[in-house]
Design a protein around this motif. Structure first.
Motif, PDB file in Angstrom:
ATOM      1  N   UNK A   1      -6.517  -4.044  -6.307  1.00 17.66           N
ATOM      2  CA  UNK A   1      -5.795  -5.309  -6.470  1.00 17.66           C
ATOM      3  C   UNK A   1      -4.924  -5.600  -5.246  1.00 17.66           C
ATOM      4  N   UNK A   2      -4.356  -4.549  -4.659  1.00 19.39           N
ATOM      5  CA  UNK A   2      -3.567  -4.716  -3.431  1.00 19.39           C
ATOM      6  C   UNK A   2      -4.458  -5.250  -2.314  1.00 19.39           C
ATOM      7  N   UNK A   3      -5.648  -4.690  -2.213  1.00 17.71           N
ATOM      8  CA  UNK A   3      -6.596  -5.125  -1.189  1.00 17.71           C
ATOM      9  C   UNK A   3      -7.045  -6.561  -1.443  1.00 17.71           C
TER      10      UNK A   3
ATOM     11  N   UNK B   1      -7.055 -12.408  -0.235  1.00 14.28           N
ATOM     12  CA  UNK B   1      -6.767 -13.766  -0.691  1.00 14.28           C
ATOM     13  C   UNK B   1      -5.781 -14.459   0.248  1.00 14.28           C
ATOM     14  N   UNK B   2      -4.761 -13.728   0.688  1.00 14.24           N
ATOM     15  CA  UNK B   2      -3.783 -14.295   1.614  1.00 14.24           C
ATOM     16  C   UNK B   2      -4.428 -14.598   2.966  1.00 14.24           C
TER      17      UNK B   2
ATOM     18  N   UNK C   1       0.840  -1.206   0.000  1.00 10.85           N
ATOM     19  CA  UNK C   1       0.000   0.000   0.000  1.00 10.85           C
ATOM     20  C   UNK C   1       0.872   1.252   0.000  1.00 10.85           C
ATOM     21  N   UNK C   2       1.881   1.293   0.867  1.00  6.12           N
ATOM     22  CA  UNK C   2       2.765   2.461   0.931  1.00  6.12           C
ATOM     23  C   UNK C   2       3.612   2.586  -0.334  1.00  6.12           C
ATOM     24  N   UNK C   3       4.024   1.466  -0.905  1.00  5.26           N
ATOM     25  CA  UNK C   3       4.756   1.502  -2.176  1.00  5.26           C
ATOM     26  C   UNK C   3       3.913   2.168  -3.256  1.00  5.26           C
ATOM     27  N   UNK C   4       2.626   1.883  -3.238  1.00  2.00           N
ATOM     28  CA  UNK C   4       1.734   2.437  -4.257  1.00  2.00           C
ATOM     29  C   UNK C   4       1.670   3.959  -4.174  1.00  2.00           C
TER      30      UNK C   4
ATOM     31  N   UNK D   1      -7.775   3.722 -13.293  1.00  2.00           N
ATOM     32  CA  UNK D   1      -6.652   2.783 -13.334  1.00  2.00           C
ATOM     33  C   UNK D   1      -5.966   2.713 -11.969  1.00  2.00           C
ATOM     34  N   UNK D   2      -5.870   3.860 -11.310  1.00  2.00           N
ATOM     35  CA  UNK D   2      -5.291   3.895  -9.971  1.00  2.00           C
ATOM     36  C   UNK D   2      -6.182   3.132  -8.997  1.00  2.00           C
ATOM     37  N   UNK D   3      -7.487   3.293  -9.154  1.00  2.00           N
ATOM     38  CA  UNK D   3      -8.434   2.566  -8.314  1.00  2.00           C
ATOM     39  C   UNK D   3      -8.276   1.057  -8.502  1.00  2.00           C
TER      40      UNK D   3
END
Length: 669
Positions: free
Chosen positions: A621-623, A628-629, A466-469, A614-616
């Motif tokens: 996808x991160x969420x 999934x994990x 998330x922070x990388x994004x 696209x940012x959304x």
């Protein structure tokens, strides 16, 4: 008909089976608005009768047509007062109120909270509902030293139940609650009722609290045997307090869980003092319990050692240990450590330093949901003189004052900082993986810590991506994150207010230390803190607060018990104390948002800032990867518990506190 106790190792301390609350529990009531969200109200039929009567009576009056004005007035009064009247009738006739007035008030409070309780739906949260950045008004805790809690009126998003709405409308909620508590009589120990031989304490307690008690997740088929003591300390409530024992001072002992930190605290007349350290050999079999007897501080320490010989003295020592551990974890680890330190300080810093549009502020919304409301309720109903917790514990007023004053010194071993370098200390205190690796080096890498490490890596990965994004990766990302002034002030406020850091940082002003750190080290500390905040608000809170199985059985665990039990009597807390402990548990179990998304209304990813579609998609996808994990890990936890009976001692027991399907995003009360 009373159930028979489970087969245990001792006739002195039978294990009574867990009793689940009736279905449907309030957890499954959803958004029902039919009179009461309480299963007992439906089960007894009283709710339906009252409702039909209230509707039929004005209709009957109106049909008479004799006094239309009076009929209209009666109709208005019944509409306004019908629900409170039916509520009172159901409470008195159907829901079995507790025998003592203070605990009647406790149950009524939770019934009020659950009436029209708005179950959180994260998908409906809106950004415009978030409060702007600003200094929060706070109230000082009565017992604790230098801890201030924001007033509940300043919470955002959290709606809660009817009780919270009443308090929000009051000019001074603290005045209301303290006024009520000061007028409620308090029974002396000699006036309380003790359990008789063969009387089922679980059934007695659940008969009173079943209407508001949460479902029990953990499986305790044996509670009082020596094997159960190992399970309690290795997989249960004491798992995070397990330490290596000094084998030179205690030959044959390899592990210990300590509670003698509480042994010097003064208690009320007739109550037993807290304490007892439980020692285990290299195979985690119970060896002995060492008790520090309460005495004057200038006297030589009096020590009593109980050996695992199956005698009544040994069973009493185990009972004292379980109750002392339960009290220590609840008072210090749960209420002080998680609520009043981490959640309270983290939320204050977030609200006072991070703007509504800040990505970290948006990220922390679900993990801070309701914290202000919850912690202020704890301040006014648990950490106030004559409130529920002081009535349930054995400590007198001086003992409570001393307990709160020393709480930061008796937190779990993970919080004990031996690092003298202030920079390395800042890196270590929030780095859960480093702490667990230290446990591994000490020979304490138990199944509990294995799951803790798995869960940490999932959370830390989510935070990092998330922070990388938002900040980028590599040196440029480190620079961008280090240059974020709001984030810097957020971090510095947290570090300055956490009391457990006061001693290690003495002589070092964190504002002076921070500029000397490299950008990458700053990023590492901030990333670890955000992940640690989320970890403690979820699994950490479940470990110290998910005590349903313990709190419903006063022969398993309790907050206080008479010292006469050392000589004779059933090894269980008095009935009034048992009911009180269970009611405090019920009060601290109102549902919060789910961590693992099960349906569309559980999804909070729309809160993450996204300037374009696209940012959304990328942030969503991160969420989704995080979810999934979590799902995969949850299935692994289920498999681990299902195989418990096939494993050998001491690992023939389940672990539930890290399973994402049972976790909520924020601390609950």
């Amino acid at each position: 008909m009373e159930q028979s106790p489970l087969i245990g190792e001792s006739v002195y301390a039978p294990s009574w089976p867990v009793v689940q609350p009736p279905e449907p529990s309030f957890y499954s009531q959803g958004c029902c608005r039919t009179c009461l969200n309480i299963p007992g109200a439906f089960g007894c039929g009283g709710c339906r009768i009252c409702c039909y009567s209230i509707l039929a009576l004005p209709l009957f009056v109106l049909l008479l047509g004799l006094y239309p004005v009076l009929a209209a007035l009666v109709l208005v009064l019944l509409v306004l007062l019908g629900l409170p009247i039916s509520y009172a009738i159901i409470y008195l006739l159907c829901l079995n109120p507790p025998p003592e007035l203070a605990w009647k008030f406790a149950k009524l409070t939770q019934l009020l909270r659950l009436t029209f309780y708005q179950f959180p739906k994260p998908s409906e949260w809106r950004v415009d509902q978030l409060a702007p950045k600003g200094i929060l008004q706070t109230g000082l805790l009565q017992y604790a030293i230098a801890i201030r809690v924001p007033f509940l009126q300043q919470d955002e998003l959290y709606a809660g139940g009817l009780f919270e709405r009443i308090l929000r409308s009051a000019p001074s909620p603290e005045f209301v609650t303290s006024g009520i508590f000061s007028t409620l009589p308090q029974k002396k120990l000699k006036e309380m009722s003790l359990f008789r031989e063969g009387e089922n304490p679980v059934e007695y307690v659940m008969n009173v609290v079943q209407d508001i008690y949460p479902r029990i997740i953990q499986e305790w088929t044996d509670k009082t045997s020596d094997r159960a003591l190992t399970h309690l300390c290795l997989h249960g409530l004491g798992a995070h307090r397990l330490e290596r024992a000094d084998s030179r001072a205690h030959p044959g002992c390899s592990y210990v869980v300590r509670t003698n930190q509480l042994s010097t605290l003064p208690v009320r007349e007739g109550y037993e003092t807290y304490g007892n350290d439980a020692y285990f050999d290299q195979d985690f079999r119970a060896v002995k319990i060492v008790r520090f007897e309460n005495g004057e501080v200038w006297e030589d320490q009096k020590v009593t050692t109980f050996l695992a010989d199956g005698s009544r003295d040994w069973e009493y020592a185990k009972f004292c240990f379980r109750c002392s551990l339960f009290t220590l974890v609840t008072l210090v680890d749960h209420l002080y450590g998680v609520h009043l330190q981490l959640a309270n300080i983290g939320v204050q810093a977030m609200r006072e330093q991070l703007s509504v549009d800040h990505p970290v502020r948006r990220f922390l919304v679900p993990f801070s949901y309701g914290s202000i409301n919850i912690n202020d309720l704890a301040r006014t109903t648990l950490v106030t003189r004559d409130s529920w917790l002081p009535r349930a514990v054995a400590l007198d007023d001086e003992g409570l004052q001393l307990a709160w004053a020393s709480a930061f010194q008796i937190l779990p071993p993970d919080y004990i900082i031996t690092e003298s370098d202030p920079i390395k200390m800042l890196e270590f205190i929030f780095d859960r993986e480093a702490q667990i690796e230290k446990k591994r080096s000490q020979g304490l890498f138990t199944a509990y810590y294995k799951q803790a490490l798995q869960y940490w890596k999932i959370l830390h990965g989510f935070v990092s991506r998330y922070l990388d994004h938002y900040y980028g990766t590599g040196a440029k990302g480190d620079l961008a994150m280090a240059a974020d002034q709001e984030l810097r002030l957020f971090m510095l406020q947290v570090v300055n207010l956490v009391q457990t850091l006061a001693s290690p940082l003495s002589g070092h002003h964190v504002n002076e230390i921070w500029p000397s750190l490299s950008d990458s080290r700053k990023r590492g500390i901030m990333t670890n803190f955000i992940a640690r905040f989320c970890e403690l608000a979820t699994a950490g809170h479940e470990q110290v607060g998910g005590v349903q199985a313990y709190a419903q059985d006063p022969s398993f665990c309790s907050f206080s018990w008479p010292k006469t039990l050392r000589r004779e009597g059933v090894l269980a807390a008095p009935k009034e104390v048992g009911v009180g402990v269970a009611l405090i548990m019920a009060l601290t179990s109102t549902p919060m948002p789910r961590l693992l998304v099960r349906e569309p209304t559980d999804d909070w990813s729309h809160l993450f800032p996204a300037p374009s579609e696209s940012d959304r998609s990328r942030v969503h996808a991160i969420f989704q990867r995080f979810q999934s994990e979590l799902q995969t890990f949850s299935e692994e936890c289920d498999d681990y518990n299902a195989e418990a009976k096939n494993r050998t001692f001491p690992n023939d027991f389940g672990i539930w506190v890290f399973n994402p399907k049972y976790l909520e995003t924020s601390v609950s009360i």
